[in-house]
Design a protein around this motif. Structure first.
Motif, mmCIF file in Angstrom:
data_model
loop_
_atom_site.group_PDB
_atom_site.id
_atom_site.type_symbol
_atom_site.label_atom_id
_atom_site.label_comp_id
_atom_site.label_asym_id
_atom_site.label_seq_id
_atom_site.Cartn_x
_atom_site.Cartn_y
_atom_site.Cartn_z
ATOM 1 N N LYS A 128 5.505 5.815 -0.896
ATOM 2 C CA LYS A 128 6.278 6.639 0.048
ATOM 3 C C LYS A 128 7.762 6.657 -0.313
ATOM 4 O O LYS A 128 8.499 7.512 0.164
ATOM 5 C CB LYS A 128 6.086 6.141 1.480
ATOM 6 C CG LYS A 128 4.769 6.599 2.084
ATOM 7 C CD LYS A 128 4.736 6.355 3.575
ATOM 8 C CE LYS A 128 3.438 6.918 4.164
ATOM 9 N NZ LYS A 128 3.257 6.475 5.556
ATOM 10 N N ASP A 144 -3.730 -0.147 8.637
ATOM 11 C CA ASP A 144 -2.755 0.940 8.516
ATOM 12 C C ASP A 144 -2.864 1.898 9.708
ATOM 13 O O ASP A 144 -1.880 2.233 10.370
ATOM 14 C CB ASP A 144 -3.072 1.680 7.199
ATOM 15 C CG ASP A 144 -2.086 2.768 6.857
ATOM 16 O OD1 ASP A 144 -0.907 2.626 7.208
ATOM 17 O OD2 ASP A 144 -2.500 3.755 6.224
ATOM 18 N N HIS A 155 -6.321 3.537 -0.075
ATOM 19 C CA HIS A 155 -6.194 3.227 1.353
ATOM 20 C C HIS A 155 -6.365 4.412 2.292
ATOM 21 O O HIS A 155 -6.491 4.222 3.495
ATOM 22 C CB HIS A 155 -4.907 2.429 1.651
ATOM 23 C CG HIS A 155 -3.635 3.222 1.723
ATOM 24 N ND1 HIS A 155 -2.846 3.485 0.621
ATOM 25 C CD2 HIS A 155 -3.000 3.797 2.763
ATOM 26 C CE1 HIS A 155 -1.784 4.178 0.993
ATOM 27 N NE2 HIS A 155 -1.855 4.384 2.290
ATOM 28 N N HIS A 156 -6.371 5.632 1.774
ATOM 29 C CA HIS A 156 -6.660 6.789 2.648
ATOM 30 C C HIS A 156 -8.007 7.423 2.308
ATOM 31 O O HIS A 156 -8.253 8.570 2.660
ATOM 32 C CB HIS A 156 -5.546 7.836 2.538
ATOM 33 C CG HIS A 156 -4.286 7.429 3.235
ATOM 34 N ND1 HIS A 156 -4.183 7.315 4.608
ATOM 35 C CD2 HIS A 156 -3.065 7.083 2.750
ATOM 36 C CE1 HIS A 156 -2.960 6.928 4.941
ATOM 37 N NE2 HIS A 156 -2.268 6.772 3.823
ATOM 38 N N HIS A 166 1.277 10.174 -1.993
ATOM 39 C CA HIS A 166 1.865 8.826 -1.929
ATOM 40 C C HIS A 166 0.927 7.702 -2.402
ATOM 41 O O HIS A 166 1.409 6.760 -3.028
ATOM 42 C CB HIS A 166 2.500 8.537 -0.552
ATOM 43 C CG HIS A 166 1.565 8.078 0.507
ATOM 44 N ND1 HIS A 166 0.898 8.934 1.338
ATOM 45 C CD2 HIS A 166 1.161 6.826 0.874
ATOM 46 C CE1 HIS A 166 0.140 8.241 2.171
ATOM 47 N NE2 HIS A 166 0.271 6.958 1.916
ATOM 48 N N HIS A 198 0.802 -1.232 0.000
ATOM 49 C CA HIS A 198 0.000 0.000 0.000
ATOM 50 C C HIS A 198 0.837 1.286 0.000
ATOM 51 O O HIS A 198 0.447 2.278 -0.586
ATOM 52 C CB HIS A 198 -0.999 0.020 1.174
ATOM 53 C CG HIS A 198 -0.401 0.333 2.512
ATOM 54 N ND1 HIS A 198 0.384 -0.556 3.213
ATOM 55 C CD2 HIS A 198 -0.474 1.443 3.288
ATOM 56 C CE1 HIS A 198 0.744 -0.004 4.366
ATOM 57 N NE2 HIS A 198 0.240 1.216 4.430
ATOM 58 N N ASP A 199 1.972 1.265 0.683
ATOM 59 C CA ASP A 199 2.753 2.502 0.856
ATOM 60 C C ASP A 199 4.017 2.565 0.001
ATOM 61 O O ASP A 199 4.889 3.380 0.285
ATOM 62 C CB ASP A 199 3.149 2.657 2.340
ATOM 63 C CG ASP A 199 2.148 3.469 3.154
ATOM 64 O OD1 ASP A 199 1.302 4.168 2.544
ATOM 65 O OD2 ASP A 199 2.206 3.411 4.394
HETATM 66 FE FE LIG Z 1 -0.435 5.527 3.414
#
Ligand SMILES: [Fe+2]
Ligand SMILES: [Fe+2]
Length: 206
Positions: A74, A159, A121-122, A99, A70-71
């Motif tokens: 970043k 998360d 995811h956010h 991100h 998911h990240d």
């Molecule tokens: Fe994230």
């Protein structure tokens, strides 16, 4: 147990084939080189999202993939921002909001389901982002789009939970003094209250 051991155990249990393992490890290496805490976080979120999905009778393998990857976006955010402990100002937040879109760009055409899950995811939190989703990597059936949404919701909770439990920053300090983890999660994801209660009752979340 080290994060490497957790990753290996998950990959063995889920019978992830060698080419996919190699690709996942390469994505994780990007994070590992850039910001080690984000690398560790990704492995923990993948592991937890998989266990959450299994407990809820949803796709364990899909949730594990989306959680683990998911990240990855970043890796394109500057390290000083990833390390920042103080509350983010507006320009920090604008920068950080890229991100999930970077994750989508990095994953598309390699892991399309995970790319779509990662970009969402956010989107289940109060200050949700990105507002507009990029064009999908391929055309998905309505059923697959529903599965992507379900996975992204599980990963959003995993998360948030991991950040709450492991990140020592101002954002969570005040809330942690006043509320239990269960209360904080339900306040953050009121629409997911029933699922969160099940996950605490069954000991998946503590
Ligand atoms: Fe994230
Ligand atoms: Fe995350």
């Amino acid at each position: 147990m080290s994060v490497e051991d957790i990753l290996l155990e998950d990959m063995d249990r889920l019978q992830i084939a060698r080419p996919q393992r190699d690709s996942i490890n390469r994505y994780l290496d990007l994070l590992k080189m850039k910001h080690y805490p984000s690398y560790e976080h990704s492995i923990r979120v993948g592991d937890l999202a998989g266990r959450m999905a299994k407990c809820l009778g949803e796709g364990e393998r899909q949730a594990w993939y989306v959680g683990t990857l998911h990240d990855v976006g970043k890796s394109l955010i500057r390290k000083s921002l990833l390390d920042k402990r103080e509350r983010f100002n507006d320009s920090d937040m604008d920068e950080m909001k890229s991100h999930p879109l970077y994750s989508h760009e990095l994953l598309r055409d390699v892991f399309n389901f995970s790319a779509e899950g990662a970009v969402r995811h956010h989107r289940y939190q109060s200050n949700s982002y990105p507002v507009d989703l990029p064009e999908t990597c391929q055309s998905f059936s309505a059923e697959t789009l529903k599965a992507i949404d379900n996975c992204a919701q599980i990963v959003a909770i995993a998360d948030f939970y991991d950040a709450l439990k492991t990140r020592n920053n101002e954002k969570y300090k005040e809330e942690k003094e006043k509320f239990s983890a269960r209360e904080i999660l339900i306040r953050a994801f009121p629409a997911q209250k029933d699922k969160i209660e099940i996950l605490f009752d069954r000991g998946i979340l503590l």
